[in-house]
Design a protein around this motif. Structure first.
Motif, PDB file in Angstrom:
ATOM      1  N   PHE A  87      34.544  47.460  48.921  1.00 59.57           N
ATOM      2  CA  PHE A  87      34.272  46.166  49.402  1.00 59.57           C
ATOM      3  C   PHE A  87      33.884  45.270  48.032  1.00 59.57           C
ATOM      4  O   PHE A  87      34.239  44.052  47.930  1.00 59.57           O
ATOM      5  N   LEU A  88      33.175  46.227  47.218  1.00 58.45           N
ATOM      6  CA  LEU A  88      32.841  44.994  45.965  1.00 58.45           C
ATOM      7  C   LEU A  88      33.706  44.540  45.253  1.00 58.45           C
ATOM      8  O   LEU A  88      33.467  43.494  44.455  1.00 58.45           O
ATOM      9  N   ASN A  89      34.958  45.109  45.373  1.00 61.51           N
ATOM     10  CA  ASN A  89      36.246  44.410  44.519  1.00 61.51           C
ATOM     11  C   ASN A  89      36.538  43.080  45.108  1.00 61.51           C
ATOM     12  O   ASN A  89      37.367  42.309  44.481  1.00 61.51           O
ATOM     13  N   ASN A  90      36.023  42.762  46.522  1.00 63.11           N
ATOM     14  CA  ASN A  90      36.365  41.686  47.078  1.00 63.11           C
ATOM     15  C   ASN A  90      35.201  40.797  47.094  1.00 63.11           C
ATOM     16  O   ASN A  90      35.312  39.669  47.943  1.00 63.11           O
ATOM     17  N   LEU A  91      34.094  40.911  46.141  1.00 64.32           N
ATOM     18  CA  LEU A  91      33.268  39.630  46.103  1.00 64.32           C
ATOM     19  C   LEU A  91      33.810  38.544  45.621  1.00 64.32           C
ATOM     20  O   LEU A  91      34.872  38.487  44.598  1.00 64.32           O
TER      21      LEU A  91
ATOM     22  N   ASP B 222      30.125  35.854  41.471  1.00 58.98           N
ATOM     23  CA  ASP B 222      29.290  36.600  40.606  1.00 58.98           C
ATOM     24  C   ASP B 222      27.812  36.348  40.683  1.00 58.98           C
ATOM     25  O   ASP B 222      26.845  36.648  39.948  1.00 58.98           O
ATOM     26  N   LYS B 223      27.470  35.663  41.975  1.00 60.71           N
ATOM     27  CA  LYS B 223      26.018  35.308  42.118  1.00 60.71           C
ATOM     28  C   LYS B 223      25.108  36.235  42.669  1.00 60.71           C
ATOM     29  O   LYS B 223      23.908  36.128  42.873  1.00 60.71           O
TER      30      LYS B 223
ATOM     31  N   PHE C 228      34.185  52.858  42.169  1.00 61.56           N
ATOM     32  CA  PHE C 228      34.397  51.090  42.678  1.00 61.56           C
ATOM     33  C   PHE C 228      33.063  50.421  42.290  1.00 61.56           C
ATOM     34  O   PHE C 228      33.405  49.258  42.040  1.00 61.56           O
ATOM     35  N   LEU C 229      32.004  51.073  42.073  1.00 64.17           N
ATOM     36  CA  LEU C 229      31.109  50.400  41.309  1.00 64.17           C
ATOM     37  C   LEU C 229      31.224  49.801  39.743  1.00 64.17           C
ATOM     38  O   LEU C 229      31.280  48.673  39.392  1.00 64.17           O
ATOM     39  N   LEU C 230      32.133  50.899  39.081  1.00 66.42           N
ATOM     40  CA  LEU C 230      32.602  50.642  37.680  1.00 66.42           C
ATOM     41  C   LEU C 230      33.773  49.425  37.712  1.00 66.42           C
ATOM     42  O   LEU C 230      33.513  48.501  36.934  1.00 66.42           O
TER      43      LEU C 230
ATOM     44  N   ASP D  90      32.067  43.620  36.733  1.00 68.31           N
ATOM     45  CA  ASP D  90      32.257  42.037  36.256  1.00 68.31           C
ATOM     46  C   ASP D  90      31.726  41.037  37.407  1.00 68.31           C
ATOM     47  O   ASP D  90      31.024  40.058  37.026  1.00 68.31           O
ATOM     48  N   HIS D  91      31.569  41.684  38.740  1.00 67.36           N
ATOM     49  CA  HIS D  91      31.159  40.731  39.793  1.00 67.36           C
ATOM     50  C   HIS D  91      29.649  41.085  39.799  1.00 67.36           C
ATOM     51  O   HIS D  91      28.828  40.308  40.471  1.00 67.36           O
ATOM     52  N   LEU D  92      29.272  42.094  39.075  1.00 64.58           N
ATOM     53  CA  LEU D  92      27.578  42.325  39.302  1.00 64.58           C
ATOM     54  C   LEU D  92      26.896  42.183  38.035  1.00 64.58           C
ATOM     55  O   LEU D  92      25.785  42.589  37.928  1.00 64.58           O
ATOM     56  N   LYS D  93      27.367  41.324  37.133  1.00 63.10           N
ATOM     57  CA  LYS D  93      26.844  41.155  36.109  1.00 63.10           C
ATOM     58  C   LYS D  93      25.585  40.315  35.752  1.00 63.10           C
ATOM     59  O   LYS D  93      24.767  40.340  35.003  1.00 63.10           O
ATOM     60  N   ASN D  94      25.269  39.749  36.986  1.00 60.53           N
ATOM     61  CA  ASN D  94      24.214  38.601  37.073  1.00 60.53           C
ATOM     62  C   ASN D  94      23.041  39.559  37.901  1.00 60.53           C
ATOM     63  O   ASN D  94      22.074  38.985  38.438  1.00 60.53           O
ATOM     64  N   LEU D  95      23.202  40.673  38.401  1.00 58.66           N
ATOM     65  CA  LEU D  95      22.211  41.202  39.160  1.00 58.66           C
ATOM     66  C   LEU D  95      20.920  41.519  38.462  1.00 58.66           C
ATOM     67  O   LEU D  95      20.788  41.629  37.432  1.00 58.66           O
TER      68      LEU D  95
END
Length: 368
Positions: free
Chosen positions: A121-125, A128-129, A145-147, A151-156
């Protein structure tokens, strides 16, 4: 908010009993559009999600536990304004189920104790907020899938990953690949075990060398909890580079007094939490650490080779630090937590070889 007792004028009191569910559904039909936050244990109520979809279009925070029913597939986004989503002990929740909640404003997501979510599901974010991500005890979670979604998780700013990896492909030695793409992390909580990998000290050392090299580039890190072995040179590099650290919980059994002194020298005045369990530190080492860390409110010294007088000596150190505040560089209350109790966690092996934990929440008030 829905609680079992009154909190304030905005609290609806609802007993955890299925007999109140019909009347509560009627209330939601009238007031649902005004509901912004919903938190409930689904084992007491049937068809919770169907009711929420129909009555609460403006939900911003949704926390569900013990949802045992798989949600019907749909491409429709249920709650357009949702920013915070938590599923805990929801065994039938799948990646497709999670996709139904991923709004463009989603910034906090937690999935805890789940056996079906893989992380796809992370690929469907759609944004990137995302600021905070917790994936804890998700049995089917795939690291790939995390890897692929990094790019969607760069602002964690907060990332918690607890995983018992049952695959023969190691993931601990790849965690640094995630950290390299998350430069804004302020909090890390890792408990990752490769169940089919046999480790020796050299393997641990090489693994930690790579991991800590990435961690030391996280300049905003303030809470660090990871089941990684740490050596003196790792600890000194961490203390020198991550200057905002307030809490450190690592595996300290390889650390000597050299590493502990480096940590106290660079970070001692600001540390709130410290885990020294399973280390080789004796009474003198621990007391020196307590003197160097006036802001400590939590200290774990379980399974250290301490004498029976260790607690007494720690209490004496805290008392002396309070009594000598006038002459101390930590005289201001803003610079110390000496007015608060120091929670000391002590674990010892008993005669049967099992572990026994003793928790003391007011150690600083013990008479020396």
């Amino acid at each position: 908010m829905i609680l079992e007792k009154e909190c304030d004028e905005n609290t609806l009191i609802l007993r955890k009993s299925s007999d109140v569910w019909p009347s509560f559904k009627r209330w939601l039909k009238k007031c649902g559009p005004a509901v912004r936050e919903f938190d409930t244990d689904c084992q007491y109520f049937k068809n919770v999600m169907e009711v929420l979809r129909d009555t609460c279009p403006n939900l911003e925070v949704l926390r569900l536990s013990n949802l045992k029913k798989k949600l019907s597939p749909t491409n429709k986004l249920h709650f357009q304004k949702l920013t915070w989503l938590v599923f805990e002990n929801c065994d039938e929740i799948t990646d497709d189920c999670v996709n139904q909640f991923l709004s463009s404003d989603m910034n906090e997501l937690a999935i805890i104790s789940n056996k079906r979510v893989t992380g796809k599901f992370l690929n469907n974010l759609k944004t990137d907020k995302m600021k905070r991500l917790i994936l804890r005890d998700c049995r089917a979670l795939k690291f790939s899938f995390l890897l692929s979604s990094a790019d969607h998780l760069k602002n964690l700013t907060s990332f918690v990953l607890w995983k018992e990896n049952r695959s023969k492909i190691e993931i601990r030695n790849k965690l640094h690949l995630l950290l390299d793409k998350m430069p804004n992390l302020g909090e890390i909580g890792f408990s990752v075990v490769d169940l089919f990998t046999m480790y020796d000290d050299q393997h641990y050392l090489e693994e930690s060398n790579v991991f800590f090299e990435s961690v030391c580039r996280l300049k905003k890190l303030h809470r660090f909890n990871a089941n990684f072995e740490v050596w003196d040179h790792h600890l000194e590099a961490l203390a020198m580079n991550c200057k905002e650290l307030l809490a450190v919980r690592l595996l300290f059994n390889q650390i000597t007094r050299v590493g502990l002194d480096a940590l106290c020298r660079y970070l001692g005045p600001q540390l709130y939490e410290l885990n020294l369990s399973d280390s080789t530190f004796d009474d003198d080492d621990i007391v020196a650490c307590v003197y160097a860390c006036p802001k400590l409110v939590w200290l774990d010294i379980s399974y250290c080779p301490l004498s029976d007088r260790a607690v007494h000596r720690i209490a004496t150190a805290r008392r002396d630090m309070r009594d000598n505040l006038r002459d101390s560089k930590y005289a201001s209350n803003d610079d110390n937590n000496l007015c608060y109790p120091l929670q000391l966690v002590i674990g010892r092996w008993n005669l049967t070889g099992t572990k026994k934990i003793l928790r003391m929440s007011s150690i600083c008030d013990l008479k020396a």
